[in-house]
Structure formats: structure tokens, C-alpha cells
Write an enzyme that holds these catalytic residues in place. Structure first.
Site, short mmCIF file in Angstrom:
data_model
loop_
_atom_site.label_atom_id
_atom_site.label_comp_id
_atom_site.label_asym_id
_atom_site.label_seq_id
_atom_site.Cartn_x
_atom_site.Cartn_y
_atom_site.Cartn_z
CG ASP A 1 -1.50 1.25 1.30
OD1 ASP A 1 -2.16 1.76 0.26
OD2 ASP A 1 -1.76 1.91 2.58
CG ASP B 1 -1.16 7.70 0.51
OD1 ASP B 1 -0.16 7.97 0.12
OD2 ASP B 1 -2.50 7.87 0.04
MG LIG Z 1 -2.82 3.16 3.53
#
Ligand SMILES: [Mg+2]
Ligand SMILES: [Zn+2]
Length: 185
Positions: A8, A10
Site C-alpha cells: 500500500d 499512504d
Molecule cells: Mg494506507
């Protein structure tokens, strides 16, 4: 077939919050080192990120009058991310879902669409692959795609750990996630 680590973006590679401009990209300590070590060990590294702020329809029209994010912004954000990561820590692929959140598309996490399409493109072996994320949607997308999920406590990770009901492997950050994956070999 290659093994992969899905990441992922962020809250895992860079500090989270709403990232809509390149100057908002700030790496989490150890992110570049983690990616470099995973790549050196032979893993494909694939970033999978929901970008509902683009607000696009399935045929690429922008559905919102004022979307918070444009394709140009996103490209600039990823250029800045790659610049900060440096030449030895470049992901093999960045996958993003551009769709408006209400469309219920097959690519937006927790659905596994981005992982599955990356697996086809790069000929990845899911059974020996991982996803590293800070939200339950990352873990669920990984489980649905048949990869092993690892929760990091950066970003929204602590909140996710508090709310997650099943067993989960949790580590402080992406650097320890790399340690864990490389120790597993
Ligand atoms: Mg995230
Ligand atoms: Zn999508």
C-alpha cells in the site's frame, strides 16, 4: 513465476493523510531500504493504491465537478515518490484505482483486482507473495488474492490493529515487514 510484495502507498511507504500534491510526499523512515532489500532478494515490488480522489467512471470520464486529484497531480506525486525512494528502490509497478468510490469497481481495495491484474502482467506467484498495508482493506484485498497480509503500525495501522478481529501479523513499519519476509525464505 516470481514472488511479490504488494505495498500500500499512504501510511506504508509515505506518511498518509490526503496526498493530492507532490510536496505532500514524505517517506516513512526505512521505506527505501525495505524496498531495496526486497528487490535485491528477488521480489517484485508492486504498489497498489486506491485513488478515488480522481473520481473517474469506468470509461475514464471525471465524474466530479471538482475532483481533489487529477491524473497530472497523481503522476507528479509518483514522480516525487520515485525520486525520494532513489534508484535502488524503484517499485516494479505502481497500480492505482482511479474510480469514484461509489462505483463498486473490482479494483478498489478491499477487492483484489489490482493485485490480480499485476499478477497477470508480471507473472507473479501469489502463494509465495505478501501484502503490506495499514488498513483492513489492504489485508482483505491480500487475503482475497491469496497472498499473506502483514499489517504495519504506521499510518492508520494502530487503529486497524485495534479493530481487526482475526489473527494478524503486525510489525512496527515497512522495514520490519521486509525483515519478516526475508527471514521467511
Ligand atoms: Mg494506507
Ligand atoms: Zn477501480
Amino acid at each position: 513465476m516470481r514472488k511479490a510484495v504488494f505495498l500500500d502507498r499512504d501510511g506504508v511507504i509515505n506518511h498518509g493523510g490526503q496526498i493530492n500534491r507532490p510536496h505532500e510526499v514524505h517517506l516513512i523512515p526505512g521505506a527505501a531500504e525495505a524496498i531495496e532489500r526486497l528487490k535485491a532478494a528477488g521480489y517484485s515490488v508492486v504498489v497498489v493504491t486506491n485513488q478515488g480522489g480522481l473520481g473517474e467512471s469506468f470509461d475514464g470520464r471525471v465524474l466530479w465537478r471538482r475532483p481533489p486529484l487529477s491524473r497530472d497531480d497523481l503522476e507528479a506525486i509518483h514522480e516525487e515518490l520515485l525520486r525520494q525512494l532513489g534508484p535502488a528502490a524503484q517499485p516494479d509497478l505502481i497500480k492505482f484505482c482511479p474510480h469514484a468510490t461509489y462505483l463498486n469497481c473490482p479494483c478498489r481495495k478491499p477487492k483484489p483486482g489490482m493485485l490480480k491484474s499485476a499478477a497477470k502482467e508480471l507473472d507473479l506467484e501469489m502463494a509465495s507473495s505478501y501484502i503490506v498495508g495499514d488498513r483492513s482493506s489492504d489485508l482483505e484485498a491480500g487475503l482475497a488474492a491469496g497472498v499473506r497480509p502483514i499489517l504495519v503500525l504506521t499510518g492508520d495501522g494502530q487503529k486497524t490493529l485495534d479493530e481487526w478481529s482475526g489473527p494478524v501479523t503486525a510489525v512496527p513499519s515497512i522495514l520490519e515487514a521486509a525483515d519478516l519476509i526475508l527471514g521467511d525464505r
